[in-house]
Design a protein around this motif. Structure first.
Motif, PDB file in Angstrom:
ATOM      1  N   THR A 113       0.816  -1.205   0.000  1.00 39.04           N
ATOM      2  CA  THR A 113       0.000   0.000   0.000  1.00 39.04           C
ATOM      3  C   THR A 113       0.852   1.257   0.000  1.00 39.04           C
ATOM      4  O   THR A 113       1.848   1.360   0.722  1.00 39.04           O
ATOM      5  N   ASP A 114       0.472   2.175  -0.861  1.00 41.61           N
ATOM      6  CA  ASP A 114       1.061   3.506  -0.931  1.00 41.61           C
ATOM      7  C   ASP A 114       0.332   4.358   0.110  1.00 41.61           C
ATOM      8  O   ASP A 114      -0.765   4.837  -0.141  1.00 41.61           O
ATOM      9  N   ARG A 115       0.921   4.460   1.293  1.00 39.57           N
ATOM     10  CA  ARG A 115       0.419   5.140   2.489  1.00 39.57           C
ATOM     11  C   ARG A 115      -0.500   4.227   3.302  1.00 39.57           C
ATOM     12  O   ARG A 115      -1.246   3.419   2.769  1.00 39.57           O
ATOM     13  N   TYR A 116      -0.399   4.425   4.625  1.00 37.15           N
ATOM     14  CA  TYR A 116      -1.266   3.722   5.564  1.00 37.15           C
ATOM     15  C   TYR A 116      -1.415   4.630   6.785  1.00 37.15           C
ATOM     16  O   TYR A 116      -1.265   5.856   6.661  1.00 37.15           O
ATOM     17  N   LEU A 117      -1.663   4.075   7.940  1.00 36.58           N
ATOM     18  CA  LEU A 117      -2.020   4.922   9.082  1.00 36.58           C
ATOM     19  C   LEU A 117      -0.897   5.840   9.557  1.00 36.58           C
ATOM     20  O   LEU A 117      -1.155   6.879  10.172  1.00 36.58           O
ATOM     21  N   ASP A 118       0.367   5.475   9.287  1.00 38.20           N
ATOM     22  CA  ASP A 118       1.457   6.365   9.697  1.00 38.20           C
ATOM     23  C   ASP A 118       1.372   7.722   9.020  1.00 38.20           C
ATOM     24  O   ASP A 118       1.812   8.731   9.584  1.00 38.20           O
ATOM     25  N   SER A 119       0.802   7.763   7.808  1.00 35.11           N
ATOM     26  CA  SER A 119       0.619   9.054   7.141  1.00 35.11           C
ATOM     27  C   SER A 119      -0.352   9.929   7.915  1.00 35.11           C
ATOM     28  O   SER A 119      -0.143  11.145   8.047  1.00 35.11           O
ATOM     29  N   SER A 120      -1.426   9.338   8.445  1.00 37.28           N
ATOM     30  CA  SER A 120      -2.375  10.131   9.223  1.00 37.28           C
ATOM     31  C   SER A 120      -1.729  10.673  10.494  1.00 37.28           C
ATOM     32  O   SER A 120      -1.952  11.826  10.880  1.00 37.28           O
ATOM     33  N   VAL A 121      -0.930   9.825  11.150  1.00 32.28           N
ATOM     34  CA  VAL A 121      -0.260  10.285  12.369  1.00 32.28           C
ATOM     35  C   VAL A 121       0.674  11.446  12.053  1.00 32.28           C
ATOM     36  O   VAL A 121       0.731  12.439  12.787  1.00 32.28           O
ATOM     37  N   ALA A 122       1.420  11.337  10.939  1.00 34.07           N
ATOM     38  CA  ALA A 122       2.363  12.393  10.571  1.00 34.07           C
ATOM     39  C   ALA A 122       1.656  13.644  10.060  1.00 34.07           C
ATOM     40  O   ALA A 122       1.973  14.764  10.484  1.00 34.07           O
TER      41      ALA A 122
END
Length: 235
Positions: A113-122
């Motif tokens: 996957t291109d992006r997952y939950l770490d993107s939301s945290v960041a």
């Protein structure tokens, strides 16, 4: 955290039971805009398919028909306040995992996957100032604690990454230099806190060099997953 695919990669969130442990291998790619995530996802997907593995390539937001609608609203729609933005990402992620990611992992596929939950945290937690811990709890609740076996962080100076982009910038791409510097540092801090899950790579390297390092990190994991599947099939 263990990277053994036979181990549970779900974490319990505030007493809520985790979802079923996946049989496949789950890999996420993270980093700022323009770092080459989609390129690396494609290169790894082609490599794994050439080895005879079932590969599911997806992205967030936009990995499902509903996700495409949410992607248009989040990135190209009207201005959103940060909490609305975070909740829309969480809604997309919950549907994405329930309808696509978990079923693929359950049948033993490799999910990229291109992006997952770490993107939301960041991005929403740190970049938008909502609080990394709050956004992480929301995201983990949405996916019943499902975390990737490996998260590849493609690290690059935000000014360089944004300079690679073509076309009109979306809402996040145009959020400003300070915003992108904060998100970069948030990614690096998360990677430093959990080195067992993260692989941090210099995204200024040639794409093939980056791809080779990703393959090297995943090779033992894929062997272990294949062995686990063989044992399960024999049983």
């Amino acid at each position: 955290m263990s990277t053994d695919p036979a181990a549970i990669t779900d974490v319990q969130v505030d007493g809520v039971p985790a979802g079923p442990a996946p049989a496949g291998v789950f890999v996420s790619f993270e980093g700022g805009d323009g770092v080459g995530k989609s390129t690396q996802v494609a290169l790894l997907g082609h490599h794994l398919a050439s080895l005879g593995r079932e590969v599911v390539v997806t992205r967030e937001p936009g990995g499902t028909p509903l996700g495409l609608e949410l992607r248009r609203a989040i990135l190209h729609g009207e201005d959103l306040d940060p909490r609305t933005e975070a909740l829309l990402y969480a809604a997309d992620r919950a549907h994405h995992v329930a309808s696509l990611v978990r079923p693929a992992l359950a049948r033993g596929a490799v999910v990229l996957t291109d992006r997952y939950l770490d993107s939301s945290v960041a991005y929403q937690g740190t970049g938008r100032g909502l609080g990394a811990d709050e956004v992480e709890r929301l995201s983990l609740w949405a996916v019943q604690g499902l975390l990737p076996h490996v998260t590849v962080l493609l690290d690059l100076d935000p000014a360089v990454g944004l300079g690679r982009l073509t076309g009109d910038p979306d809402r996040l791409e145009s959020a400003g230099d300070d915003f992108h510097r904060r998100t970069r540092q948030a990614f690096l801090a998360r990677a430093a806190a959990d080195p067992g899950r993260w692989l941090v790579l210099d995204a200024s390297q040639p794409a093939e060099d980056v791809a080779a390092q990703v393959r090297a990190r995943l090779a033992p994991l894929l062997v272990a997953a294949g062995a686990a599947a063989s044992v399960g099939g024999a049983a």
